[in-house]
Scaffold this active site. Sequence first.
Site, PDB file in Angstrom:
ATOM      1  N   ASP A  56       0.826  -1.201   0.024  1.00  0.00           N
ATOM      2  CA  ASP A  56      -0.098  -0.062  -0.018  1.00  0.00           C
ATOM      3  C   ASP A  56       0.795   1.154   0.041  1.00  0.00           C
ATOM      4  O   ASP A  56       2.125   1.182   0.671  1.00  0.00           O
ATOM      5  CB  ASP A  56      -1.045  -0.012   1.218  1.00  0.00           C
ATOM      6  CG  ASP A  56      -1.960  -1.032   1.321  1.00  0.00           C
ATOM      7  OD1 ASP A  56      -2.405  -1.689   0.066  1.00  0.00           O
ATOM      8  OD2 ASP A  56      -2.320  -1.772   2.368  1.00  0.00           O
ATOM      9  N   ASP A  62       1.053   7.286   8.506  1.00  0.00           N
ATOM     10  CA  ASP A  62       1.198   5.819   8.840  1.00  0.00           C
ATOM     11  C   ASP A  62       2.578   5.860   9.469  1.00  0.00           C
ATOM     12  O   ASP A  62       2.578   4.972  10.500  1.00  0.00           O
ATOM     13  CB  ASP A  62       1.291   5.245   7.530  1.00  0.00           C
ATOM     14  CG  ASP A  62       0.166   4.954   6.566  1.00  0.00           C
ATOM     15  OD1 ASP A  62      -0.941   4.660   7.320  1.00  0.00           O
ATOM     16  OD2 ASP A  62       0.106   4.983   5.458  1.00  0.00           O
ATOM     17  N   GLU A  85       1.871  -3.421  10.385  1.00  0.00           N
ATOM     18  CA  GLU A  85       1.558  -3.327   8.861  1.00  0.00           C
ATOM     19  C   GLU A  85       2.688  -2.518   7.903  1.00  0.00           C
ATOM     20  O   GLU A  85       2.905  -2.928   6.923  1.00  0.00           O
ATOM     21  CB  GLU A  85       0.185  -2.672   8.573  1.00  0.00           C
ATOM     22  CG  GLU A  85      -0.081  -2.909   7.125  1.00  0.00           C
ATOM     23  CD  GLU A  85      -0.849  -1.849   6.613  1.00  0.00           C
ATOM     24  OE1 GLU A  85      -1.095  -0.579   7.231  1.00  0.00           O
ATOM     25  OE2 GLU A  85      -1.480  -1.773   5.382  1.00  0.00           O
ATOM     26  N   GLU A  86       3.453  -1.660   8.975  1.00  0.00           N
ATOM     27  CA  GLU A  86       4.202  -0.916   8.310  1.00  0.00           C
ATOM     28  C   GLU A  86       5.592  -1.350   8.140  1.00  0.00           C
ATOM     29  O   GLU A  86       6.576  -0.794   7.522  1.00  0.00           O
ATOM     30  CB  GLU A  86       4.275   0.542   8.961  1.00  0.00           C
ATOM     31  CG  GLU A  86       3.095   1.374   9.056  1.00  0.00           C
ATOM     32  CD  GLU A  86       2.121   1.489   7.563  1.00  0.00           C
ATOM     33  OE1 GLU A  86       3.129   1.557   6.694  1.00  0.00           O
ATOM     34  OE2 GLU A  86       1.053   1.331   7.433  1.00  0.00           O
ATOM     35  N   ASP A 106      -2.060  -2.614  13.108  1.00  0.00           N
ATOM     36  CA  ASP A 106      -1.843  -1.912  11.860  1.00  0.00           C
ATOM     37  C   ASP A 106      -1.967  -0.435  12.467  1.00  0.00           C
ATOM     38  O   ASP A 106      -3.307  -0.133  13.106  1.00  0.00           O
ATOM     39  CB  ASP A 106      -3.262  -2.057  11.033  1.00  0.00           C
ATOM     40  CG  ASP A 106      -2.988  -1.310   9.830  1.00  0.00           C
ATOM     41  OD1 ASP A 106      -2.461  -0.115   9.648  1.00  0.00           O
ATOM     42  OD2 ASP A 106      -4.144  -1.602   8.950  1.00  0.00           O
ATOM     43  N   LEU A 108      -2.380   2.768  11.451  1.00  0.00           N
ATOM     44  CA  LEU A 108      -3.429   3.512  11.026  1.00  0.00           C
ATOM     45  C   LEU A 108      -3.766   3.057   9.643  1.00  0.00           C
ATOM     46  O   LEU A 108      -3.411   3.054   8.512  1.00  0.00           O
ATOM     47  CB  LEU A 108      -2.619   5.008  10.643  1.00  0.00           C
ATOM     48  CG  LEU A 108      -3.642   6.201  10.475  1.00  0.00           C
ATOM     49  CD1 LEU A 108      -4.287   6.463  11.906  1.00  0.00           C
ATOM     50  CD2 LEU A 108      -2.651   7.239  10.301  1.00  0.00           C
ATOM     51  N   ASP A 109      -5.171   2.242  10.086  1.00  0.00           N
ATOM     52  CA  ASP A 109      -5.945   1.724   9.080  1.00  0.00           C
ATOM     53  C   ASP A 109      -6.980   2.422   8.381  1.00  0.00           C
ATOM     54  O   ASP A 109      -7.454   3.414   8.694  1.00  0.00           O
ATOM     55  CB  ASP A 109      -6.618   0.531   9.620  1.00  0.00           C
ATOM     56  CG  ASP A 109      -7.248  -0.354   8.700  1.00  0.00           C
ATOM     57  OD1 ASP A 109      -6.487  -0.843   7.819  1.00  0.00           O
ATOM     58  OD2 ASP A 109      -8.683  -0.715   8.506  1.00  0.00           O
ATOM     59  N   GLU A 266      -5.579  -7.238  10.801  1.00  0.00           N
ATOM     60  CA  GLU A 266      -7.175  -6.707  10.556  1.00  0.00           C
ATOM     61  C   GLU A 266      -8.039  -7.597  10.792  1.00  0.00           C
ATOM     62  O   GLU A 266      -8.927  -7.327  11.692  1.00  0.00           O
ATOM     63  CB  GLU A 266      -7.096  -6.270   9.042  1.00  0.00           C
ATOM     64  CG  GLU A 266      -6.214  -4.965   8.888  1.00  0.00           C
ATOM     65  CD  GLU A 266      -6.088  -4.658   7.417  1.00  0.00           C
ATOM     66  OE1 GLU A 266      -6.229  -3.163   7.292  1.00  0.00           O
ATOM     67  OE2 GLU A 266      -5.898  -5.272   6.455  1.00  0.00           O
TER      68      GLU A 266
HETATM   69  P1  FDP Z   1      -6.896   1.476   2.976  1.00  0.00           P
HETATM   70  O1  FDP Z   1      -6.614   0.843   1.579  1.00  0.00           O
HETATM   71  O2  FDP Z   1      -7.449   2.849   3.051  1.00  0.00           O
HETATM   72  O3  FDP Z   1      -5.919   1.685   3.966  1.00  0.00           O
HETATM   73  O4  FDP Z   1      -6.655  -2.214   5.075  1.00  0.00           O
HETATM   74  C1  FDP Z   1      -6.947  -1.280   3.976  1.00  0.00           C
HETATM   75  C2  FDP Z   1      -8.259  -0.755   3.745  1.00  0.00           C
HETATM   76  O5  FDP Z   1      -8.151   0.746   3.616  1.00  0.00           O
HETATM   77  C3  FDP Z   1      -9.400  -0.957   4.769  1.00  0.00           C
HETATM   78  O6  FDP Z   1      -9.290  -0.284   5.768  1.00  0.00           O
HETATM   79  C4  FDP Z   1     -10.708  -0.713   3.842  1.00  0.00           C
HETATM   80  O7  FDP Z   1     -11.899  -1.541   4.366  1.00  0.00           O
HETATM   81  C5  FDP Z   1     -10.576  -1.246   2.583  1.00  0.00           C
HETATM   82  O8  FDP Z   1      -8.721  -1.042   2.511  1.00  0.00           O
HETATM   83  C6  FDP Z   1     -10.910  -0.570   1.543  1.00  0.00           C
HETATM   84  O9  FDP Z   1     -10.604  -0.902   0.264  1.00  0.00           O
HETATM   85  P2  FDP Z   1     -11.140  -0.334  -0.965  1.00  0.00           P
HETATM   86  O10 FDP Z   1     -10.533   0.938  -1.287  1.00  0.00           O
HETATM   87  O11 FDP Z   1     -10.652  -1.537  -1.988  1.00  0.00           O
HETATM   88  O12 FDP Z   1     -12.656  -0.346  -0.885  1.00  0.00           O
END
Ligand code: FDP
Length: 323
Positions: A56, A62, A85-86, A106, A108-109, A266
């Site tokens: 990501d 983050d 996560e980081e 994580d 900052l999710d 998560e």
């Molecule tokens: P983000 O990519 O913004 O970090 O963990 C990943 C996550 O968010 C979740 O918090 C969230 O439910 C999901 O991805 C959202 O994914 P989409 O952008 O594919 O909807």
Amino acid sequence: MVLRNYLQNETIPHNLSTIVQEIAVCCIEIGEKVERAALDNYQGLVTSSSINSSGDEQKKLDVISNDIMMKALIGTGYCSTLLSEEDDHAVIVQEPNSETCMVAFDPLDGSSNIDCNCCIGTIFSIYEDTDPTQILDNRIRRSGNEVVCAGYVLYGPATELVLTFTGKGVRKFTLDRKLGCFVDTGILDIRDKKKKIYSINEGNSPLWLDDMKQYIEQYRDPKQKYTQRWIGSMVADVHRTLLYGGMFCYPVDEKNIHGKLRILYECFPMAKILEEAGGKAILGHMSTQRILDIVPTEIHQRVPVLLGSSMEVDKYEEILAKM
Ligand code: FDP
């Protein structure tokens, strides 16, 4: 009742209680950074090409949040292994002893929501990690049933901590900035929450597999009177599910062939919280396997997840039984 008193009343062991209180303090600080992000130039990416271990984009917040959590958790003296996560790899803090724990988090999710000032959160799960003979690979290869404490903090209009310890149900605490600590604001039990909400990224629907297409189709039927909600921040979408009822799902699709969300920091914590609150959490990909029964093999492993009230998760199981 403030968080410290709750932990005392529930006779949470000193090591676990210390770790949870440190996480709570970290989250107060992270929440302040989130609030001041636009003012203090914390928005945006670390560099134009920053990608973290999970693939990501890595935002400035983050990294800041990860530094805050790492420093504080190491400082407790009770952490042996930290999985973030980081970070690509586990951080080995010290050799396990009779009081040490492994924490997966994580920091900052939902970080794609940072720059538009929408809800984001911190998620964590804690395991006892007491065996010095255990190699790192085996410390990770433990099912979610071994999580002893899980929680998340939502940075929303209010900052809220949701916390569970095995067998003790789920409790919500709200940050009182005047007091500078989290205050108990109630028990969360999804069994009495009946709102008709389904939460899934509908934008991916052309890429879903057959089981998911059939499952979601029933929610789109106007006669069923469901509404769809997707904030795109797991903490916020799961929090609403816990408080109002319904389901939350990030399935396998043609783009996310293993699902998108990461199991250790998560899906395990959220599954633990949902089950302790009287709900269910399953894979939901041609399988009704409980998320907590999975044994991960890699730190950043992804899995599909379907969680929520039993009534909604059971509807998937019924579809699958007919396929
Ligand atoms: P983000 O990519 O913004 O970090 O963990 C990943 C996550 O968010 C979740 O918090 C969230 O439910 C999901 O991805 C959202 O994914 P989409 O952008 O594919 O909807």
